[in-house]
Write a protein that holds these residues in place. Structure first.
Motif, PDB file in Angstrom:
ATOM      1  N   SER A 246      39.752  29.382  29.721  1.00  0.00           N
ATOM      2  CA  SER A 246      41.187  29.078  29.846  1.00  0.00           C
ATOM      3  C   SER A 246      41.699  28.376  28.593  1.00  0.00           C
ATOM      4  O   SER A 246      42.696  27.655  28.653  1.00  0.00           O
ATOM      5  CB  SER A 246      41.437  28.182  31.062  1.00  0.00           C
ATOM      6  OG  SER A 246      40.958  28.803  32.223  1.00  0.00           O
ATOM      7  N   ALA A 247      41.015  28.576  27.502  1.00  0.00           N
ATOM      8  CA  ALA A 247      41.371  27.847  26.273  1.00  0.00           C
ATOM      9  C   ALA A 247      42.355  28.646  25.416  1.00  0.00           C
ATOM     10  O   ALA A 247      42.199  29.858  25.249  1.00  0.00           O
ATOM     11  CB  ALA A 247      40.111  27.564  25.460  1.00  0.00           C
ATOM     12  N   LYS A 275      40.363  34.121  31.211  1.00  0.00           N
ATOM     13  CA  LYS A 275      40.704  34.451  32.600  1.00  0.00           C
ATOM     14  C   LYS A 275      41.936  35.353  32.640  1.00  0.00           C
ATOM     15  O   LYS A 275      42.961  35.035  32.041  1.00  0.00           O
ATOM     16  CB  LYS A 275      41.027  33.178  33.385  1.00  0.00           C
ATOM     17  CG  LYS A 275      39.809  32.354  33.723  1.00  0.00           C
ATOM     18  CD  LYS A 275      39.262  32.720  35.098  1.00  0.00           C
ATOM     19  CE  LYS A 275      38.052  31.871  35.432  1.00  0.00           C
ATOM     20  NZ  LYS A 275      36.975  32.632  36.063  1.00  0.00           N
ATOM     21  N   GLY A 276      41.817  36.466  33.346  1.00  0.00           N
ATOM     22  CA  GLY A 276      42.979  37.325  33.548  1.00  0.00           C
ATOM     23  C   GLY A 276      43.296  37.343  35.037  1.00  0.00           C
ATOM     24  O   GLY A 276      42.644  36.652  35.815  1.00  0.00           O
ATOM     25  N   PHE A 277      44.261  38.127  35.441  1.00  0.00           N
ATOM     26  CA  PHE A 277      44.576  38.189  36.875  1.00  0.00           C
ATOM     27  C   PHE A 277      43.867  39.339  37.569  1.00  0.00           C
ATOM     28  O   PHE A 277      43.829  39.417  38.776  1.00  0.00           O
ATOM     29  CB  PHE A 277      46.104  38.292  37.082  1.00  0.00           C
ATOM     30  CG  PHE A 277      46.715  39.509  36.460  1.00  0.00           C
ATOM     31  CD1 PHE A 277      46.710  40.729  37.134  1.00  0.00           C
ATOM     32  CD2 PHE A 277      47.291  39.456  35.199  1.00  0.00           C
ATOM     33  CE1 PHE A 277      47.275  41.849  36.565  1.00  0.00           C
ATOM     34  CE2 PHE A 277      47.852  40.571  34.622  1.00  0.00           C
ATOM     35  CZ  PHE A 277      47.847  41.775  35.309  1.00  0.00           C
ATOM     36  N   ASP A 278      43.289  40.238  36.786  1.00  0.00           N
ATOM     37  CA  ASP A 278      42.760  41.465  37.362  1.00  0.00           C
ATOM     38  C   ASP A 278      41.230  41.433  37.431  1.00  0.00           C
ATOM     39  O   ASP A 278      40.562  41.388  36.394  1.00  0.00           O
ATOM     40  CB  ASP A 278      43.215  42.635  36.476  1.00  0.00           C
ATOM     41  CG  ASP A 278      42.897  43.973  37.110  1.00  0.00           C
ATOM     42  OD1 ASP A 278      42.089  44.010  38.066  1.00  0.00           O
ATOM     43  OD2 ASP A 278      43.440  44.980  36.635  1.00  0.00           O
ATOM     44  N   PRO A 279      40.670  41.463  38.645  1.00  0.00           N
ATOM     45  CA  PRO A 279      39.205  41.411  38.752  1.00  0.00           C
ATOM     46  C   PRO A 279      38.514  42.699  38.303  1.00  0.00           C
ATOM     47  O   PRO A 279      37.292  42.813  38.396  1.00  0.00           O
ATOM     48  CB  PRO A 279      38.970  41.144  40.250  1.00  0.00           C
ATOM     49  CG  PRO A 279      40.203  41.628  40.932  1.00  0.00           C
ATOM     50  CD  PRO A 279      41.340  41.498  39.957  1.00  0.00           C
ATOM     51  N   ASN A 283      36.406  39.268  32.609  1.00  0.00           N
ATOM     52  CA  ASN A 283      37.399  38.442  31.912  1.00  0.00           C
ATOM     53  C   ASN A 283      38.352  39.386  31.203  1.00  0.00           C
ATOM     54  O   ASN A 283      38.215  40.616  31.309  1.00  0.00           O
ATOM     55  CB  ASN A 283      36.695  37.524  30.897  1.00  0.00           C
ATOM     56  CG  ASN A 283      35.959  36.380  31.585  1.00  0.00           C
ATOM     57  OD1 ASN A 283      36.569  35.515  32.192  1.00  0.00           O
ATOM     58  ND2 ASN A 283      34.624  36.407  31.509  1.00  0.00           N
ATOM     59  N   LEU A 284      39.289  38.830  30.486  1.00  0.00           N
ATOM     60  CA  LEU A 284      40.219  39.654  29.729  1.00  0.00           C
ATOM     61  C   LEU A 284      39.864  39.519  28.247  1.00  0.00           C
ATOM     62  O   LEU A 284      39.915  38.415  27.690  1.00  0.00           O
ATOM     63  CB  LEU A 284      41.642  39.148  29.979  1.00  0.00           C
ATOM     64  CG  LEU A 284      42.765  40.033  29.491  1.00  0.00           C
ATOM     65  CD1 LEU A 284      42.740  41.391  30.192  1.00  0.00           C
ATOM     66  CD2 LEU A 284      44.101  39.348  29.766  1.00  0.00           C
TER      67      LEU A 284
END
Ligand code: PEP
Ligand code: MN
Length: 380
Positions: A246-247, A275-279, A283-284
């Protein structure tokens, strides 16, 4: 609401324990003549303006007042390290404090226009030298470590990886083999000509890990473990600093600054997905972080498509995308039998899959006039 009265904050002498002052670590370079711009609130009174100027001058800095129709601006000239931004922001009448130069002085491109080349046990990363880090997520059986090391080295990898101290979400999950793991990693990597990198999770372990490892990894979960950053900064080993999930880019560079400010200038950054919203992916993968960091900083940056995507089928494309974006290296997890891996098996590439993408990475690097760093002639 009324702020504190001006008289309540009496003028401190320069050099006293003023909240505006902070001491730079001794090993950091003295950086002079940086400038900050203060934007005052639209209703700032003359008394408040005078008070701001008094505070600035008390720090031995020069204040240049500029009154506009709607806003008053004060430009500060002098040693920016004298200014603690939060305290200045707390002066009545101050709306914004805008530093002209980035807060990461040692990591910034402005401070060092030439790109840094980091030497990892004889393997160079940066300045057109590509580091290819490969190996299992966790250090495992001795014979398996040797087998994987042999396979990735034959494919073109130049740094062998494996975790002996594992930062796991669950305290019941495999935590790593500790010192025995460090030995196995070093022995397998060095036997096949490669320096090794491994994660250090605790400041108390830095000395031990540095005895075995050619490079210390600070993982995503520990990116802002400042005690750990200071400790690896005091070590002589180069550091692989992974971006926290989350940096922001600013956070990442400020964490690099901790290490540099302790005198260790050998830092390689790593984009490993945020972190993204889509599992759909673990990660993104933020590929834009690569050219952005290179604009802002002189430090090399590599990509880790294994943790970024969590999917073996996406790793080759993202590895190549990272290199195409200008990355100085690629970090990929490889296991010869992912279904028995102690950690991250589902994202591991098989050695033959690694060999295929490594050959493509070599071609792409050459297209850009870069080259995969050769293995060192000897390894200690
Ligand atoms: C790893 O390299 O195995 C690891 C745990 O990486 P990250 O810190 O990027 O999750
Ligand atoms: Mn892993």
């Amino acid at each position: 609401m009324q702020g504190p009265s001006l008289s309540a904050c009496s003028q401190p002498a320069v050099g006293s324990s003023d909240p505006f002052l902070f001491t730079q670590p001794e090993s950091s370079l003295p950086l002079k003549s940086f400038t900050v711009i203060l934007i005052l609130k639209s209703g700032a009174t003359d008394d408040q303006v005078d008070h701001v100027i008094e505070r600035v001058e008390a720090l031995g800095l020069k204040a240049h007042l500029s009154r506009g129709t709607f806003r008053t601006i004060i430009g500060i000239i002098g040693d920016e390290s004298q200014i603690a931004e939060e305290s200045i922001r707390a002066i009545p009448g101050v709306s914004k404090v805008i530093p002209v130069l980035p807060p990461y002085k040692l990591a910034s491109r402005e401070a060092h226009p030439d790109g840094t080349i980091v030497d990892v046990g004889g393997v160079k990363i940066g300045g057109g030298n590509i580091g290819l880090i490969a190996g299992p997520c966790s250090v495992e059986e001795e014979d398996r470590m040797h087998r994987i090391a042999e396979q990735v080295a034959a494919a073109g990898a130049n740094i062998f990886r494996g975790g002996a101290f594992k930062p796991r979400t669950s305290p019941y999950a495999f935590q790593g083999l500790g010192e025995e793991g460090l030995k196995r990693l070093r022995d397998a990597g060095h036997a096949h000509g490669m320096p090794v990198v491994t994660e250090v999770t605790d400041p108390r372990l830095v000395e031990l890990v540095a005895e075995y490892a050619d490079m210390l990894q600070v993982g995503a979960r520990n990116m802002q473990n400042f005690a750990l950053l200071n400790e690896v900064g005091a070590s002589k080993r180069p550091v692989l600093l992974k971006r926290g999930m989350s940096a922001t880019i600013n956070d990442l560079l400020m964490c690099a600054e901790y290490i540099l400010s302790q005198g260790n200038m050998n830092v390689v950054l790593c984009e490993r997905g945020i972190k993204g919203f889509d599992p759909a992916t673990r990660n993104l993968f933020d590929v834009s972080a690569v050219p952005l960091v290179q604009q802002l900083s002189h430090l090399p940056i590599i990509v880790d498509p294994s943790h970024a995507t969590g999917k073996p089928e996406l790793i080759p494309a993202c590895a190549l995308a990272g290199l195409a974006a200008g990355a100085d290296g690629v970090h990929i997890e490889v296991h010869d039998c992912p279904e028995v891996a102690k950690s991250d098996g589902p994202q591991a590439l098989l050695p033959e899959q690694y060999a295929e993408v490594a050959a493509q990475m070599k071609q792409l690097a050459e297209l850009f006039g870069k080259s995969i760093s050769p293995l060192p002639e000897t390894i200690a």
